[in-house]
Design an enzyme around this catalytic site. Structure first.
Site, PDB file in Angstrom:
ATOM      1  N   GLY A  59       7.856  -4.885   8.916  1.00 23.60           N
ATOM      2  CA  GLY A  59       8.220  -6.262   9.217  1.00 23.60           C
ATOM      3  C   GLY A  59       7.311  -6.988  10.180  1.00 23.60           C
ATOM      4  O   GLY A  59       7.554  -8.156  10.498  1.00 23.60           O
ATOM      5  N   ASP A 100       9.383  -5.604   0.129  1.00 22.76           N
ATOM      6  CA  ASP A 100       8.966  -4.204   0.190  1.00 22.76           C
ATOM      7  C   ASP A 100      10.058  -3.355  -0.436  1.00 22.76           C
ATOM      8  O   ASP A 100      11.236  -3.698  -0.339  1.00 22.76           O
ATOM      9  CB  ASP A 100       8.733  -3.753   1.636  1.00 22.76           C
ATOM     10  CG  ASP A 100       7.767  -2.577   1.725  1.00 22.76           C
ATOM     11  OD1 ASP A 100       8.086  -1.500   1.170  1.00 22.76           O
ATOM     12  OD2 ASP A 100       6.689  -2.730   2.315  1.00 22.76           O
ATOM     13  N   LYS A 146      -5.244  -6.233   2.492  1.00 27.49           N
ATOM     14  CA  LYS A 146      -5.888  -4.991   2.890  1.00 27.49           C
ATOM     15  C   LYS A 146      -6.638  -4.385   1.709  1.00 27.49           C
ATOM     16  O   LYS A 146      -6.194  -4.458   0.558  1.00 27.49           O
ATOM     17  CB  LYS A 146      -4.834  -3.979   3.368  1.00 27.49           C
ATOM     18  CG  LYS A 146      -5.416  -2.651   3.870  1.00 27.49           C
ATOM     19  CD  LYS A 146      -4.428  -1.505   3.729  1.00 27.49           C
ATOM     20  CE  LYS A 146      -3.236  -1.635   4.652  1.00 27.49           C
ATOM     21  NZ  LYS A 146      -3.569  -1.313   6.071  1.00 27.49           N
TER      22      LYS A 146
END
Length: 240
Positions: A92, A115, A195
């Site tokens: 989070g 998620d 990422k």
């Protein structure tokens, strides 16, 4: 698909030098038959990581908070009133940072995170507990946000196998899926941050981003460990 870190806080707290330092070094003793050497080294590094200590002091959910803070300090991605989608949101942290900077509240939520791992509730954040790779996930994200996002952020990484090339390929796949989603939903002028891992197989992804955004480059914030193959791809100013 969980995120490797959490964030929160104002737009310019933490920063590059914000991790602090400590002279106390914690050593994890090896007990025969109990802890693998690689696990022992990881735990020792974790316990001595200044970003880990500072994240606890600052109330961030993990050290990765500082990655987003540092990237935002440099590129000024997050602004008051924006709408944000956070892919791979657990635990989070990035949603936490985004909500505080854009001014998201429970009454007027402007941040949606997703998620498959559980994420404890966060003020001003709508959290979807489901796999982003599920077919219905993109529409559920858009329904929850209620508008096109100004920024899509992703700290997703596939569970590591220990085989560097395999790990790279699996994470690049997540980047590609996230990028496809971003270019299908972003507002013109919006940004995408994801990422990735060093490994040299991102050519198709880079080609897509360079076609759709006016600026694309790699970023390695100071909070990303020097020995890590982790990088971030930042695509700015979506052409629409």
């Amino acid at each position: 698909m969980s995120k490797a870190g959490g964030n929160k806080g104002g737009s310019r707290t933490g920063g590059r030098g914000g991790a602090g330092s400590s002279n106390l070094h914690v050593r994890v003793k090896k007990k025969a038959g109990t802890t693998k050497e690689s696990s022992r080294r990881w735990l020792e590094r974790h316990l001595n990581d200044p970003y880990v200590h500072k994240s606890r002091q600052d109330g961030y959910r993990s050290r990765a908070a500082y990655k987003l803070i540092e990237i935002n300090d440099r590129y000024n991605l997050l602004k008051k009133g924006q709408k944000i989608i956070d892919l791979g949101a657990a635990p989070g942290g990035w949603s936490q940072i985004a909500a505080r900077i854009v001014g998201s509240t429970d009454e007027n939520p402007q941040v949606v995170g997703i998620d498959y791992l559980h994420v404890d509730p966060l003020p001003g954040v709508i959290l979807l507990e489901m796999d982003f790779l599920d077919d219905e996930a993109p529409q559920k994200l858009m329904d929850a946000l209620g508008d096109k996002p100004d920024l899509v952020i992703s700290d997703m990484a596939a569970p590591t196998t220990g085989h560097r090339r395999t790990d790279h390929l699996r994470t690049v796949h997540l980047c590609e899926v996230a990028a496809d989603f971003a270019v299908s939903v972003l507002k013109p002028g919006g940004h995408f941050l994801t990422k990735t891992f060093q490994g040299g197989t991102e050519n198709e992804l880079l080609a897509l981003l360079k076609q759709k955004f006016r600026s694309v480059h790699h970023v390695k914030p100071p909070a990303s460990r020097a020995e890590s193959v982790e990088l971030y791809l930042l695509a700015r100013d979506f052409k629409g």
